[in-house]
Design a protein around this motif. Sequence first.
Motif: not given
Lengths: 113, 114
Positions: A30, A48, A91, A93, A95, A97-101, A103-104
Amino acid sequence: GQSLEQPSEVTAVEGAIVQINCTYQTSGFYGLSWYQQHDGGAPTFLSYNALDGLEETGRFSSFLSRSDSYGYLLLQELQMKDSASYFCAVRSMIYNQGGKLIFGQGTELSVKP
Amino acid sequence: DAMVIQNPRYQVTQFGKPVTLSCSQTLNHNVMYWYQQKSSQAPKLLFHYYDKDFNNEADTPDNFQSRRPNTSFCFLDIRSPGLGDAAMYLCATSESGGASDTQYFGPGTRLTVL
């Protein structure tokens, strides 16, 4: 699986331009974010990209190509204070509920006088 | 200024002695995250709360627990710290957890395990 690749370290001189590349492989993509982290400090949001193209914020620009799963952070007119670690983060998605980051591993930028 | 606050900034504990790290936010954001960051590594998501709903990452050890008693506060409990748990622990928030949301990080708590 999900993975991001960026160079581990980059060195440049004050006043120069430097580009930090990031390639990624992920599901549920995303957008691509960039964070700056000084030694011992917290990650600070820089930019972003959700869509292809270039986003410019002052001396920093970020680019995304979704078809190539590739992005970069461009830093212009480098200053000594730009010495820090730079993380690209996807970013995701995966699941509902809620996105997650994700990281490299980070690129340590050293700016020399 | 609205912000993410973490206390303490530095925490020393003994092997096996439970420890709690705290995070508070004045941003009134719905989502709060806990990350673990080891030296020269990327932040790794442990879990997050979307409002009161807890979301655990599949590879987060059972040794790590979290509580969010209200919107403003979130706690990270390490039940029996091992030497491998020494790291920087970062709390972050985002407004709604949506795809375009920015995550705002606190200054972190550096945990030392003796």
